[in-house]
Design a protein around this motif. Structure first.
Motif, PDB file in Angstrom:
ATOM      1  N   THR A  32      10.433  -2.559 -12.323  1.00  0.00           N
ATOM      2  CA  THR A  32       9.109  -2.730 -11.735  1.00  0.00           C
ATOM      3  C   THR A  32       8.427  -1.372 -11.612  1.00  0.00           C
ATOM      4  O   THR A  32       9.068  -0.368 -11.329  1.00  0.00           O
ATOM      5  CB  THR A  32       9.163  -3.434 -10.354  1.00  0.00           C
ATOM      6  N   SER A  33       7.115  -1.392 -11.861  1.00  0.00           N
ATOM      7  CA  SER A  33       6.351  -0.136 -11.837  1.00  0.00           C
ATOM      8  C   SER A  33       6.078   0.322 -10.402  1.00  0.00           C
ATOM      9  O   SER A  33       5.599   1.428 -10.185  1.00  0.00           O
ATOM     10  CB  SER A  33       5.010  -0.322 -12.573  1.00  0.00           C
ATOM     11  N   PHE A  63       3.107  -6.406 -17.315  1.00  0.00           N
ATOM     12  CA  PHE A  63       1.688  -6.364 -16.931  1.00  0.00           C
ATOM     13  C   PHE A  63       1.016  -5.062 -17.329  1.00  0.00           C
ATOM     14  O   PHE A  63      -0.111  -5.056 -17.806  1.00  0.00           O
ATOM     15  CB  PHE A  63       1.571  -6.563 -15.406  1.00  0.00           C
ATOM     16  N   ARG A  64       1.752  -3.958 -17.105  1.00  0.00           N
ATOM     17  CA  ARG A  64       1.069  -2.668 -17.209  1.00  0.00           C
ATOM     18  C   ARG A  64       1.636  -1.784 -18.299  1.00  0.00           C
ATOM     19  O   ARG A  64       1.242  -0.641 -18.430  1.00  0.00           O
ATOM     20  CB  ARG A  64       1.130  -1.965 -15.831  1.00  0.00           C
ATOM     21  N   ARG A  70       1.645 -18.898 -20.257  1.00  0.00           N
ATOM     22  CA  ARG A  70       2.841 -18.191 -19.780  1.00  0.00           C
ATOM     23  C   ARG A  70       3.979 -19.173 -19.528  1.00  0.00           C
ATOM     24  O   ARG A  70       5.149 -18.868 -19.766  1.00  0.00           O
ATOM     25  CB  ARG A  70       2.513 -17.387 -18.523  1.00  0.00           C
TER      26      ARG A  70
HETATM   27  C1  BV8 Z   1      -1.406  -8.815  -0.109  1.00  0.00           C
HETATM   28  C2  BV8 Z   1       1.738 -13.194  -9.395  1.00  0.00           C
HETATM   29  C3  BV8 Z   1      -2.314  -9.087   2.050  1.00  0.00           C
HETATM   30  C4  BV8 Z   1       0.677 -13.508 -10.335  1.00  0.00           C
HETATM   31  C5  BV8 Z   1       1.321 -10.929  -8.697  1.00  0.00           C
HETATM   32  C6  BV8 Z   1      -5.097  -1.089  -2.473  1.00  0.00           C
HETATM   33  C7  BV8 Z   1      -6.207  -1.427  -3.217  1.00  0.00           C
HETATM   34  C8  BV8 Z   1      -6.436  -2.747  -3.621  1.00  0.00           C
HETATM   35  C9  BV8 Z   1      -5.569  -3.744  -3.272  1.00  0.00           C
HETATM   36  C10 BV8 Z   1      -4.468  -3.378  -2.543  1.00  0.00           C
HETATM   37  C11 BV8 Z   1      -4.212  -2.083  -2.121  1.00  0.00           C
HETATM   38  N1  BV8 Z   1      -3.045  -2.065  -1.427  1.00  0.00           N
HETATM   39  C12 BV8 Z   1      -2.561  -3.304  -1.395  1.00  0.00           C
HETATM   40  C13 BV8 Z   1      -3.421  -4.113  -2.052  1.00  0.00           C
HETATM   41  C14 BV8 Z   1      -3.338  -5.501  -2.274  1.00  0.00           C
HETATM   42  C15 BV8 Z   1      -2.660  -5.870  -3.571  1.00  0.00           C
HETATM   43  C16 BV8 Z   1      -2.112  -4.739  -4.402  1.00  0.00           C
HETATM   44  O1  BV8 Z   1      -1.008  -4.267  -4.174  1.00  0.00           O
HETATM   45  N2  BV8 Z   1      -2.881  -4.332  -5.409  1.00  0.00           N
HETATM   46  C17 BV8 Z   1      -2.418  -3.274  -6.291  1.00  0.00           C
HETATM   47  C18 BV8 Z   1      -2.915  -3.541  -7.709  1.00  0.00           C
HETATM   48  C19 BV8 Z   1      -2.902  -1.941  -5.740  1.00  0.00           C
HETATM   49  N3  BV8 Z   1      -1.556  -6.704  -3.156  1.00  0.00           N
HETATM   50  C20 BV8 Z   1      -1.817  -7.988  -2.880  1.00  0.00           C
HETATM   51  O2  BV8 Z   1      -2.913  -8.497  -2.987  1.00  0.00           O
HETATM   52  C21 BV8 Z   1      -0.633  -8.804  -2.376  1.00  0.00           C
HETATM   53  N4  BV8 Z   1      -1.044  -9.483  -1.194  1.00  0.00           N
HETATM   54  O3  BV8 Z   1      -1.431  -7.614  -0.017  1.00  0.00           O
HETATM   55  O4  BV8 Z   1      -1.795  -9.667   0.861  1.00  0.00           O
HETATM   56  C22 BV8 Z   1      -2.524 -10.189   3.013  1.00  0.00           C
HETATM   57  C23 BV8 Z   1      -2.141  -9.987   4.326  1.00  0.00           C
HETATM   58  C24 BV8 Z   1      -2.331 -10.998   5.240  1.00  0.00           C
HETATM   59  C25 BV8 Z   1      -2.908 -12.216   4.826  1.00  0.00           C
HETATM   60  C26 BV8 Z   1      -3.267 -12.401   3.497  1.00  0.00           C
HETATM   61  C27 BV8 Z   1      -3.085 -11.381   2.582  1.00  0.00           C
HETATM   62  C28 BV8 Z   1      -0.239  -9.877  -3.368  1.00  0.00           C
HETATM   63  C29 BV8 Z   1       0.253  -9.248  -4.623  1.00  0.00           C
HETATM   64  C30 BV8 Z   1       0.811 -10.336  -5.536  1.00  0.00           C
HETATM   65  C31 BV8 Z   1      -0.066 -10.477  -6.755  1.00  0.00           C
HETATM   66  N5  BV8 Z   1       0.595 -11.361  -7.710  1.00  0.00           N
HETATM   67  N6  BV8 Z   1       1.944 -11.785  -9.508  1.00  0.00           N
HETATM   68  C32 BV8 Z   1       1.200 -13.478 -11.751  1.00  0.00           C
HETATM   69  O5  BV8 Z   1       2.377 -13.139 -12.010  1.00  0.00           O
HETATM   70  O6  BV8 Z   1       0.369 -13.817 -12.599  1.00  0.00           O
HETATM   71  S1  BV8 Z   1       1.518  -9.258  -8.935  1.00  0.00           S
HETATM   72  C33 BV8 Z   1       2.174  -8.897 -10.460  1.00  0.00           C
HETATM   73  O7  BV8 Z   1       2.503  -7.492 -10.406  1.00  0.00           O
HETATM   74  C34 BV8 Z   1       3.470  -9.576 -10.788  1.00  0.00           C
HETATM   75  O8  BV8 Z   1       4.041 -10.278  -9.734  1.00  0.00           O
HETATM   76  C35 BV8 Z   1       4.377  -8.413 -11.116  1.00  0.00           C
HETATM   77  O9  BV8 Z   1       5.694  -8.691 -10.927  1.00  0.00           O
HETATM   78  C36 BV8 Z   1       3.867  -7.445 -10.141  1.00  0.00           C
HETATM   79  C37 BV8 Z   1       4.350  -6.055 -10.271  1.00  0.00           C
HETATM   80  O10 BV8 Z   1       4.309  -5.710 -11.625  1.00  0.00           O
HETATM   81  P1  BV8 Z   1       5.702  -5.294 -12.300  1.00  0.00           P
HETATM   82  O11 BV8 Z   1       6.641  -6.441 -12.183  1.00  0.00           O
HETATM   83  O12 BV8 Z   1       6.139  -4.001 -11.738  1.00  0.00           O
HETATM   84  O13 BV8 Z   1       5.289  -5.171 -13.807  1.00  0.00           O
HETATM   85  P2  BV8 Z   1       4.544  -3.940 -14.499  1.00  0.00           P
HETATM   86  O14 BV8 Z   1       4.012  -4.422 -15.796  1.00  0.00           O
HETATM   87  O15 BV8 Z   1       3.634  -3.284 -13.530  1.00  0.00           O
HETATM   88  O16 BV8 Z   1       5.721  -2.893 -14.790  1.00  0.00           O
HETATM   89  C38 BV8 Z   1       6.695  -3.252 -15.763  1.00  0.00           C
HETATM   90  C39 BV8 Z   1       7.924  -2.445 -15.457  1.00  0.00           C
HETATM   91  O17 BV8 Z   1       8.960  -2.893 -16.310  1.00  0.00           O
HETATM   92  C40 BV8 Z   1       7.742  -0.955 -15.737  1.00  0.00           C
HETATM   93  O18 BV8 Z   1       8.307  -0.205 -14.682  1.00  0.00           O
HETATM   94  C41 BV8 Z   1       8.538  -0.733 -17.030  1.00  0.00           C
HETATM   95  O19 BV8 Z   1       9.142   0.541 -17.094  1.00  0.00           O
HETATM   96  C42 BV8 Z   1       9.605  -1.796 -16.887  1.00  0.00           C
HETATM   97  N7  BV8 Z   1      10.191  -2.246 -18.152  1.00  0.00           N
HETATM   98  C43 BV8 Z   1       9.548  -2.596 -19.288  1.00  0.00           C
HETATM   99  N8  BV8 Z   1      10.464  -2.994 -20.204  1.00  0.00           N
HETATM  100  C44 BV8 Z   1      11.688  -2.905 -19.620  1.00  0.00           C
HETATM  101  C45 BV8 Z   1      11.518  -2.436 -18.314  1.00  0.00           C
HETATM  102  N9  BV8 Z   1      12.540  -2.214 -17.472  1.00  0.00           N
HETATM  103  C46 BV8 Z   1      13.783  -2.500 -17.931  1.00  0.00           C
HETATM  104  N10 BV8 Z   1      14.029  -2.967 -19.174  1.00  0.00           N
HETATM  105  C47 BV8 Z   1      13.013  -3.182 -20.036  1.00  0.00           C
HETATM  106  N11 BV8 Z   1      13.278  -3.650 -21.273  1.00  0.00           N
END
Ligand code: BV8
Length: 221
Positions: free
Chosen positions: A171-172, A21-22, A56
């Motif tokens: 995961t990031s 994603f990032r 996807r």
């Molecule tokens: C909730 C499904 C409450 C969809 C996903 C502050 C501000 C604004 C919002 C919030 C906040 N604090 C909390 C929130 C809410 C929000 C949130 O966290 N926002 C973030 C952006 C700040 N969270 C939510 O909304 C969650 N729900 O809080 O609900 C609630 C309570 C009561 C009642 C109702 C509600 C829900 C979050 C779920 C969202 N859905 N996915 C889809 O997949 O399309 S999130 C999405 O991000 C994916 O699931 C993904 O898995 C997840 C995390 O991303 P990563 O997996 O870490 O991927 P990323 O690209 O970031 O990083 C890649 C990593 O891989 C890196 O570390 C890299 O180094 C590594 N990598 C790369 N290549 C390799 C590798 N590692 C090893 N080997 C390699 N080859």
């Protein structure tokens, strides 16, 4: 017996060709998260959201599990291991893993927004397709969007409370509540280990850097 909780993210499936994603060129640089991964975005333009997940799902169908999925599959099914993933792909299951906890849902499942019925998603989702259980035309991907409560949180929180070791893979650590699991595990007295291409900067007792297909089998061995 050391109780282990494993959390994986998009990095686990990166070497299988599924986008992260990032990272540079990641999904959130191609799409605005608000348009395709929120209930509001789906209400605004269901066809765009279905196209996003259909693409996807097609990518996932053409992908193969990598050595990291296979290593975690060997761990799964052990009483002392809880496998949690943020990923919505089915590569862990296709590698033979059992009891995978998909806290953000599954790309291979469809959900009726009216009655909550779930079924195996077709390759291309028809928004107007009637729900097999209640006939409503309210089909959506069975995926947890931003602002929605992740699945299985009680099970996950219980496992974190009992953990002796918490391992974060690929995961990031930017999305909550998953990003807070390392702290919850530490509070419960667990050791914490990150396996990642590069350290995410989260607070882990130990970090092993490298591609998942190398560092995960090394750790599981
Ligand atoms: C909730 C499904 C409450 C969809 C996903 C502050 C501000 C604004 C919002 C919030 C906040 N604090 C909390 C929130 C809410 C929000 C949130 O966290 N926002 C973030 C952006 C700040 N969270 C939510 O909304 C969650 N729900 O809080 O609900 C609630 C309570 C009561 C009642 C109702 C509600 C829900 C979050 C779920 C969202 N859905 N996915 C889809 O997949 O399309 S999130 C999405 O991000 C994916 O699931 C993904 O898995 C997840 C995390 O991303 P990563 O997996 O870490 O991927 P990323 O690209 O970031 O990083 C890649 C990593 O891989 C890196 O570390 C890299 O180094 C590594 N990598 C790369 N290549 C390799 C590798 N590692 C090893 N080997 C390699 N080859």
């Amino acid at each position: 017996m050391k109780r282990i909780v494993v959390l994986s993210g998009a990095g686990l499936s990166a070497e299988s060709g599924l986008g992260t994603f990032r990272d540079v060129g990641g999904l959130w640089s191609q799409y605005d998260l608000a348009d395709v991964a929120t209930p509001e975005g789906f209400a605004r333009d269901p066809a765009l959201v279905h196209a996003f997940y259909d693409a996807r799902r097609a990518n996932m169908a053409g992908a193969r599990p990598n050595a990291a999925h296979a290593a975690l599959a060997r761990l799964s099914g052990r009483d002392d291991v809880t496998l949690v993933t943020q990923n919505i792909d089915d590569l862990l299951e296709r590698a033979g893993a059992r009891s995978v906890i998909h806290m953000h849902g599954e790309l291979s499942r469809a959900l009726c927004a009216v009655c909550g019925h779930r079924w195996d998603a077709p390759p291309v989702m028809e928004p107007a397709a009637p729900c097999p259980a209640c006939d409503a035309a309210a089909t959506r991907p069975d995926v947890v969007w931003f602002g929605e409560m992740p699945y299985h949180m009680e099970t996950i929180e219980r496992a974190l409370g009992d953990a002796d070791l918490f391992v974060s893979i690929g995961t990031s650590g930017t999305v909550y509540p998953a990003a807070g699991f390392v702290e919850a595990a530490r509070m419960a007295g667990a050791e914490t280990l990150e396996l990642n291409l590069e350290a995410s900067g989260g607070r882990f007792d130990a970090v092993r850097e490298g591609p998942a297909s190398v560092v995960v089998p090394d750790w599981v061995a």
